[in-house]
Design an enzyme around this catalytic site. Structure first.
Site, PDB file in Angstrom:
ATOM      1  N   ASP A 182      53.552  27.205  -1.154  1.00 38.52           N
ATOM      2  CA  ASP A 182      53.204  28.016   0.024  1.00 38.52           C
ATOM      3  C   ASP A 182      54.434  28.149   0.909  1.00 38.52           C
ATOM      4  OD1 ASP A 182      51.519  29.422   1.911  1.00 38.52           O
ATOM      5  OD2 ASP A 182      51.548  27.627   3.140  1.00 38.52           O
ATOM      6  N   SER A 183      54.369  29.088   1.832  1.00 38.88           N
ATOM      7  CA  SER A 183      55.461  29.293   2.780  1.00 38.88           C
ATOM      8  C   SER A 183      55.604  28.112   3.731  1.00 38.88           C
ATOM      9  CB  SER A 183      55.222  30.565   3.592  1.00 38.88           C
ATOM     10  OG  SER A 183      54.015  30.455   4.328  1.00 38.88           O
ATOM     11  N   TYR A 224      56.313  33.577   6.214  1.00 37.15           N
ATOM     12  CA  TYR A 224      56.688  34.695   5.356  1.00 37.15           C
ATOM     13  C   TYR A 224      56.104  36.017   5.856  1.00 37.15           C
ATOM     14  CZ  TYR A 224      58.400  31.714   1.504  1.00 37.15           C
ATOM     15  OH  TYR A 224      59.106  30.836   0.721  1.00 37.15           O
ATOM     16  N   GLY A 225      55.040  35.941   6.624  1.00 36.61           N
ATOM     17  CA  GLY A 225      54.261  37.132   6.967  1.00 36.61           C
ATOM     18  C   GLY A 225      54.961  38.165   7.824  1.00 36.61           C
ATOM     19  N   CYS A 248      49.624  31.129  -1.102  1.00 34.46           N
ATOM     20  CA  CYS A 248      50.129  31.877   0.050  1.00 34.46           C
ATOM     21  C   CYS A 248      49.708  33.332  -0.135  1.00 34.46           C
ATOM     22  CB  CYS A 248      51.654  31.761   0.113  1.00 34.46           C
ATOM     23  SG  CYS A 248      52.437  32.776   1.390  1.00 34.46           S
ATOM     24  N   ASN A 249      48.929  33.852   0.794  1.00 42.69           N
ATOM     25  CA  ASN A 249      48.459  35.232   0.680  1.00 42.69           C
ATOM     26  C   ASN A 249      49.610  36.228   0.676  1.00 42.69           C
ATOM     27  OD1 ASN A 249      46.096  33.645   2.096  1.00 42.69           O
ATOM     28  ND2 ASN A 249      45.175  35.452   1.177  1.00 42.69           N
ATOM     29  N   THR A 250      50.595  35.996   1.541  1.00 36.50           N
ATOM     30  CA  THR A 250      51.724  36.920   1.639  1.00 36.50           C
ATOM     31  C   THR A 250      52.526  36.942   0.343  1.00 36.50           C
ATOM     32  OG1 THR A 250      51.880  36.610   4.040  1.00 36.50           O
ATOM     33  CG2 THR A 250      53.821  37.478   2.919  1.00 36.50           C
ATOM     34  N   CYS A 292      44.844  33.891   5.352  1.00 32.94           N
ATOM     35  CA  CYS A 292      46.091  33.122   5.311  1.00 32.94           C
ATOM     36  C   CYS A 292      45.686  31.673   5.094  1.00 32.94           C
ATOM     37  CB  CYS A 292      46.878  33.284   6.610  1.00 32.94           C
ATOM     38  SG  CYS A 292      48.307  32.182   6.763  1.00 32.94           S
ATOM     39  N   THR A 293      46.375  30.978   4.199  1.00 31.18           N
ATOM     40  CA  THR A 293      45.952  29.620   3.857  1.00 31.18           C
ATOM     41  C   THR A 293      46.192  28.616   4.981  1.00 31.18           C
ATOM     42  OG1 THR A 293      48.073  29.271   2.705  1.00 31.18           O
ATOM     43  CG2 THR A 293      46.179  29.954   1.371  1.00 31.18           C
TER      44      THR A 293
END
Length: 257
Positions: free
Chosen positions: A12-13, A44-45, A75-77, A185-186
């Site tokens: 993840d970010s 990251y978003g 990570c969604n992004t 978003c996580t």
């Protein structure tokens, strides 16, 4: 080492993907997990697409060099920008995460569905395609939440700062008319308790952690890659910031009830 005994990689970010890791560990308690958080470069978003891609490949290479048998991009992004490229370049199961809009729709509660996410997740074509599936029949509103992952990266998951941030974001909505809030978003599951307070516990709050973890288990089972030994797995956390505070926060979030 047989492929079954190799660890599962999570990326993840920052610390947000730990919310997904917790679900995966519950579902796959015999497995070992390696988690890499890129908190040095979080969030990251709000970055450019090419930068997110480069950072995601760097993180993936780090975990591949540790000998992982599968990768979860928690990570969604990063999923929205890079998941297809990753699958073309690495010969292991790679599972991403996206806003759990389908489960929100399937609740059939009526009312407005709010999707909280980073600006980049909401701007990507992958999200637009997801919206296209439901926008004709459902009342769906994306809600960009810049700055929220940064607060959580600092370990701020409750208290006045989070409450006031969420209160401001939701001030334009009638809580009685919100049926569901999708956490896109996580990082966001860690502030779920405060979110419920702000919305007076009226809405159903949904995140994609369980669905992603279930898909991980399905792919490992179908590939005969599940660990068979009767044991308790372990979790090892790495972070690009390389300082004790962020590692301590990561384990604290992992153990948070």
């Amino acid at each position: 080492m047989s492929i079954n005994d190799k660890p599962i990689g999570f990326f993840d970010s920052g610390v947000g993907g730990i919310s997904v890791l917790k679900e995966a560990f519950k579902l796959l308690p015999k497995e070992d997990f390696l988690y890499y958080g890129d908190s040095k470069n979080a969030p990251y978003g709000t970055k450019k697409v090419e930068e997110v891609k480069a950072l995601t490949f760097n993180a993936t290479d780090f975990l591949m060099n540790k000998g992982i048998k599968a990768l979860v991009v928690a990570c969604n992004t990063a999923t929205s920008v890079t998941i297809n490229d990753l699958r073309e370049n690495y010969d292991i199961p790679i599972i991403g995460i996206e806003p759990a809009l389908k489960p929100a729709v399937e609740l059939k509660k009526g009312g407005k569905i709010i999707i909280m996410a980073t600006p980049m997740t909401l701007a990507e074509k992958k999200f637009a395609n997801l919206m296209d599936l439901y926008k004709e029949t459902e009342d769906i509103e994306p809600l960009p939440c810049p700055g929220l992952p940064e607060l959580i990266e600092q370990g701020i998951v409750s208290g006045d700062v989070i409450y006031n941030y969420l209160k401001d974001k939701f001030s334009k909505y009638d809580n009685e008319k919100i049926s569901s809030i999708v956490l896109g978003c996580t990082h966001y599951p860690f502030i779920e308790k405060t979110l419920k307070e702000v919305t007076y516990n009226k809405a159903c709050i949904i995140d994609g952690s369980f669905g992603t973890s279930r898909e991980l288990k399905r792919q490992l089972k179908n590939s005969n890659m599940l660990r068979e030994e009767n044991r308790v797995g372990k979790v090892t956390i790495f972070n690009s910031r390389e300082d004790k505070d962020i590692i301590d926060l990561s384990y604290k979030l992992f153990n948070m009830k």
